[in-house]
Design a protein around this motif. Structure first.
Motif, PDB file in Angstrom:
ATOM      1  N   SER A  35      18.096  10.092  -5.017  1.00 24.95           N
ATOM      2  CA  SER A  35      17.008  10.952  -5.456  1.00 24.95           C
ATOM      3  C   SER A  35      15.675  10.307  -5.110  1.00 24.95           C
ATOM      4  CB  SER A  35      17.101  11.193  -6.967  1.00 24.95           C
ATOM      5  OG  SER A  35      17.011   9.963  -7.657  1.00 24.95           O
ATOM      6  N   ARG A  36      14.681  11.146  -4.886  1.00 24.27           N
ATOM      7  CA  ARG A  36      13.362  10.648  -4.527  1.00 24.27           C
ATOM      8  C   ARG A  36      12.695  10.019  -5.743  1.00 24.27           C
ATOM      9  NH1 ARG A  36       9.537  15.105  -2.104  1.00 24.27           N
ATOM     10  NH2 ARG A  36       9.560  15.790  -4.275  1.00 24.27           N
ATOM     11  N   LYS A  37      12.074   8.877  -5.555  1.00 23.64           N
ATOM     12  CA  LYS A  37      11.428   8.168  -6.651  1.00 23.64           C
ATOM     13  C   LYS A  37      10.277   9.001  -7.209  1.00 23.64           C
ATOM     14  CE  LYS A  37       8.848   3.977  -7.773  1.00 23.64           C
ATOM     15  NZ  LYS A  37       8.223   2.748  -7.228  1.00 23.64           N
ATOM     16  N   ARG A  38      10.213   9.067  -8.522  1.00 22.87           N
ATOM     17  CA  ARG A  38       9.135   9.804  -9.164  1.00 22.87           C
ATOM     18  C   ARG A  38       7.908   8.904  -9.267  1.00 22.87           C
ATOM     19  NH1 ARG A  38       8.870  14.411 -11.946  1.00 22.87           N
ATOM     20  NH2 ARG A  38       7.215  14.679 -13.500  1.00 22.87           N
ATOM     21  N   LEU A  39       6.779   9.376  -8.764  1.00 22.18           N
ATOM     22  CA  LEU A  39       5.557   8.596  -8.772  1.00 22.18           C
ATOM     23  C   LEU A  39       4.563   9.158  -9.778  1.00 22.18           C
ATOM     24  CD1 LEU A  39       4.937   8.227  -4.925  1.00 22.18           C
ATOM     25  CD2 LEU A  39       6.060   6.591  -6.444  1.00 22.18           C
ATOM     26  N   SER A  40       3.786   8.274 -10.368  1.00 25.96           N
ATOM     27  CA  SER A  40       2.697   8.713 -11.230  1.00 25.96           C
ATOM     28  C   SER A  40       1.625   9.352 -10.350  1.00 25.96           C
ATOM     29  CB  SER A  40       2.105   7.529 -11.986  1.00 25.96           C
ATOM     30  OG  SER A  40       1.409   6.672 -11.094  1.00 25.96           O
ATOM     31  N   PRO A  41       0.702  10.149 -10.929  1.00 24.97           N
ATOM     32  CA  PRO A  41      -0.369  10.736 -10.119  1.00 24.97           C
ATOM     33  C   PRO A  41      -1.170   9.676  -9.354  1.00 24.97           C
ATOM     34  CG  PRO A  41      -0.267  11.811 -12.254  1.00 24.97           C
ATOM     35  CD  PRO A  41       0.695  10.673 -12.307  1.00 24.97           C
ATOM     36  N   HIS A  42      -1.446   8.558 -10.011  1.00 28.13           N
ATOM     37  CA  HIS A  42      -2.197   7.484  -9.347  1.00 28.13           C
ATOM     38  C   HIS A  42      -1.396   6.905  -8.177  1.00 28.13           C
ATOM     39  CE1 HIS A  42      -4.766   4.003  -8.725  1.00 28.13           C
ATOM     40  NE2 HIS A  42      -3.709   3.225  -8.823  1.00 28.13           N
ATOM     41  N   GLU A  43      -0.102   6.663  -8.388  1.00 32.32           N
ATOM     42  CA  GLU A  43       0.747   6.118  -7.327  1.00 32.32           C
ATOM     43  C   GLU A  43       0.867   7.097  -6.168  1.00 32.32           C
ATOM     44  OE1 GLU A  43       3.867   3.277  -9.824  1.00 32.32           O
ATOM     45  OE2 GLU A  43       4.241   5.451  -9.659  1.00 32.32           O
ATOM     46  N   SER A  44       0.941   8.380  -6.485  1.00 27.30           N
ATOM     47  CA  SER A  44       1.063   9.394  -5.450  1.00 27.30           C
ATOM     48  C   SER A  44      -0.203   9.460  -4.593  1.00 27.30           C
ATOM     49  CB  SER A  44       1.329  10.761  -6.095  1.00 27.30           C
ATOM     50  OG  SER A  44       1.533  11.747  -5.108  1.00 27.30           O
ATOM     51  N   ARG A  45      -1.371   9.412  -5.251  1.00 28.99           N
ATOM     52  CA  ARG A  45      -2.635   9.419  -4.519  1.00 28.99           C
ATOM     53  C   ARG A  45      -2.763   8.180  -3.631  1.00 28.99           C
ATOM     54  NH1 ARG A  45      -7.131  12.349  -5.743  1.00 28.99           N
ATOM     55  NH2 ARG A  45      -8.437  10.538  -5.292  1.00 28.99           N
ATOM     56  N   THR A  46      -2.413   7.035  -4.207  1.00 27.12           N
ATOM     57  CA  THR A  46      -2.525   5.785  -3.452  1.00 27.12           C
ATOM     58  C   THR A  46      -1.614   5.789  -2.241  1.00 27.12           C
ATOM     59  OG1 THR A  46      -3.119   4.556  -5.456  1.00 27.12           O
ATOM     60  CG2 THR A  46      -2.303   3.281  -3.585  1.00 27.12           C
ATOM     61  N   ALA A  47      -0.376   6.274  -2.422  1.00 26.43           N
ATOM     62  CA  ALA A  47       0.574   6.347  -1.306  1.00 26.43           C
ATOM     63  C   ALA A  47       0.050   7.273  -0.217  1.00 26.43           C
ATOM     64  CB  ALA A  47       1.931   6.831  -1.810  1.00 26.43           C
ATOM     65  N   ALA A  48      -0.532   8.394  -0.631  1.00 24.80           N
ATOM     66  CA  ALA A  48      -1.080   9.345   0.336  1.00 24.80           C
ATOM     67  C   ALA A  48      -2.236   8.735   1.108  1.00 24.80           C
ATOM     68  CB  ALA A  48      -1.536  10.618  -0.382  1.00 24.80           C
ATOM     69  N   LEU A  49      -3.117   8.015   0.423  1.00 24.25           N
ATOM     70  CA  LEU A  49      -4.272   7.408   1.090  1.00 24.25           C
ATOM     71  C   LEU A  49      -3.844   6.296   2.048  1.00 24.25           C
ATOM     72  CD1 LEU A  49      -6.791   7.329  -1.889  1.00 24.25           C
ATOM     73  CD2 LEU A  49      -6.937   8.739   0.169  1.00 24.25           C
ATOM     74  N   GLU A  50      -2.838   5.525   1.669  1.00 20.73           N
ATOM     75  CA  GLU A  50      -2.349   4.475   2.569  1.00 20.73           C
ATOM     76  C   GLU A  50      -1.680   5.087   3.795  1.00 20.73           C
ATOM     77  OE1 GLU A  50      -2.755   1.187   2.653  1.00 20.73           O
ATOM     78  OE2 GLU A  50      -4.152   1.470   0.995  1.00 20.73           O
ATOM     79  N   ALA A  51      -0.956   6.191   3.593  1.00 19.31           N
ATOM     80  CA  ALA A  51      -0.343   6.874   4.735  1.00 19.31           C
ATOM     81  C   ALA A  51      -1.415   7.466   5.640  1.00 19.31           C
ATOM     82  CB  ALA A  51       0.594   7.973   4.240  1.00 19.31           C
ATOM     83  N   ALA A  52      -2.457   8.037   5.042  1.00 20.91           N
ATOM     84  CA  ALA A  52      -3.566   8.597   5.817  1.00 20.91           C
ATOM     85  C   ALA A  52      -4.271   7.501   6.606  1.00 20.91           C
ATOM     86  CB  ALA A  52      -4.548   9.299   4.882  1.00 20.91           C
ATOM     87  N   ARG A  53      -4.444   6.332   5.989  1.00 17.56           N
ATOM     88  CA  ARG A  53      -5.077   5.196   6.674  1.00 17.56           C
ATOM     89  C   ARG A  53      -4.243   4.769   7.884  1.00 17.56           C
ATOM     90  NH1 ARG A  53      -4.129  -0.250   6.110  1.00 17.56           N
ATOM     91  NH2 ARG A  53      -5.839  -1.658   6.680  1.00 17.56           N
ATOM     92  N   ALA A  54      -2.920   4.720   7.719  1.00 10.68           N
ATOM     93  CA  ALA A  54      -2.044   4.346   8.822  1.00 10.68           C
ATOM     94  C   ALA A  54      -2.139   5.359   9.964  1.00 10.68           C
ATOM     95  CB  ALA A  54      -0.601   4.231   8.332  1.00 10.68           C
ATOM     96  N   LEU A  55      -2.164   6.641   9.631  1.00 13.11           N
ATOM     97  CA  LEU A  55      -2.294   7.685  10.646  1.00 13.11           C
ATOM     98  C   LEU A  55      -3.634   7.577  11.370  1.00 13.11           C
ATOM     99  CD1 LEU A  55      -0.796  10.694   8.678  1.00 13.11           C
ATOM    100  CD2 LEU A  55       0.066   9.840  10.867  1.00 13.11           C
ATOM    101  N   LEU A  56      -4.686   7.283  10.613  1.00 15.48           N
ATOM    102  CA  LEU A  56      -6.014   7.142  11.202  1.00 15.48           C
ATOM    103  C   LEU A  56      -6.034   6.029  12.245  1.00 15.48           C
ATOM    104  CD1 LEU A  56      -9.119   7.685  11.193  1.00 15.48           C
ATOM    105  CD2 LEU A  56      -9.283   6.016   9.330  1.00 15.48           C
ATOM    106  N   ILE A  57      -5.453   4.880  11.898  1.00 15.28           N
ATOM    107  CA  ILE A  57      -5.448   3.736  12.802  1.00 15.28           C
ATOM    108  C   ILE A  57      -4.553   3.988  14.015  1.00 15.28           C
ATOM    109  CG2 ILE A  57      -4.804   1.303  13.013  1.00 15.28           C
ATOM    110  CD1 ILE A  57      -5.583   1.013  10.036  1.00 15.28           C
ATOM    111  N   GLU A  58      -3.403   4.636  13.765  1.00 14.92           N
ATOM    112  CA  GLU A  58      -2.432   4.867  14.843  1.00 14.92           C
ATOM    113  C   GLU A  58      -2.871   5.945  15.826  1.00 14.92           C
ATOM    114  OE1 GLU A  58       1.145   5.910  12.851  1.00 14.92           O
ATOM    115  OE2 GLU A  58       1.316   3.989  11.798  1.00 14.92           O
ATOM    116  N   SER A  59      -3.403   7.059  15.282  1.00  9.31           N
ATOM    117  CA  SER A  59      -3.593   8.245  16.128  1.00  9.31           C
ATOM    118  C   SER A  59      -4.986   8.864  16.068  1.00  9.31           C
ATOM    119  CB  SER A  59      -2.565   9.321  15.744  1.00  9.31           C
ATOM    120  OG  SER A  59      -1.251   8.798  15.784  1.00  9.31           O
TER     121      SER A  59
END
Length: 202
Positions: free
Chosen positions: A3-27
């Motif tokens: 099952s997918r890990k349940r994230l708190s709202p703060h954890e979800s936002r942080t994960a999204a921002l880190e993923a966005a940062r990775a996409l920004l640097i990569e592409s």
């Protein structure tokens, strides 16, 4: 299937921002979309809409996230430099890398070009907070405080401009590729010297 890990709202936002940062640097900034970020972190498009409202909202928060992270590092570098534990060049490189390697310069430009008028607001607000954090340490020297403000403005503008066209311009002028960084370093050295001077007695 796990099952997918349940994230708190703060954890979800942080994960999204880190993923966005990775996409920004990569592409590049055009790759920072709600669909791409949601796919990378295994969340739904609706989940990201709840947190950021739109792709423009995501990009704005990414700009704030990048700048806050970098400014905190710069604060530590400035303090270390003043204490003799670090070099002004480290502060310069952190600022230039934030706009170049971390993609903040390209992101800000992309957001402005695509009509996100308040794109620069989180960057400006965060850098202003950085200066307010540093300048009070020179509270007894008004001229020193103003010098810190002016040199911070110059450093950020130089870093942003260098990220957008610095290397191409340096090549056309037959200058080293790090010419802008070298000039920023000299400026910062003069700034540190000025704020360390004793306040004249009236």
């Amino acid at each position: 299937m796990a099952s997918r890990k349940r994230l708190s709202p703060h954890e979800s936002r942080t994960a999204a921002l880190e993923a966005a940062r990775a996409l920004l640097i990569e592409s590049g900034p055009q790759a920072v979309t709600l669909k791409a970020v949601s796919g990378r972190i295994g969340r739904t498009h609706a989940n990201l809409l709840h947190h950021f409202g739109s792709a423009a909202g995501l990009q704005k928060e990414l700009a704030r996230h990048l700048t806050e992270t970098v400014c905190e590092t710069i604060i530590q570098a400035v303090r270390a430099s003043r204490a003799g534990l670090g070099q002004p060049r480290e502060v310069v490189d952190l600022a230039f890398d934030a706009f170049d390697k971390e993609g903040a310069g390209a992101l800000a430009s992309w957001m402005l070009l695509t009509g996100n008028e308040d794109a620069i607001t989180p960057i400006v607000e965060t850098i202003h907070a950085l200066v307010d954090e540093i300048a009070p340490e020179e509270a007894g020297n008004h001229e020193g405080i103003m010098r810190v403000h002016e040199d911070t403005l110059a450093l950020v503008l130089m870093a942003l401009g260098n990220a957008l066209m610095g290397q191409a311009l340096a090549k056309s002028l037959d200058l080293p590729l790090d010419a802008a960084r070298n000039r920023a370093e000299r400026m910062l050295l003069r700034s540190i010297e000025s704020v360390s001077q004793p306040v004249p007695q009236k």
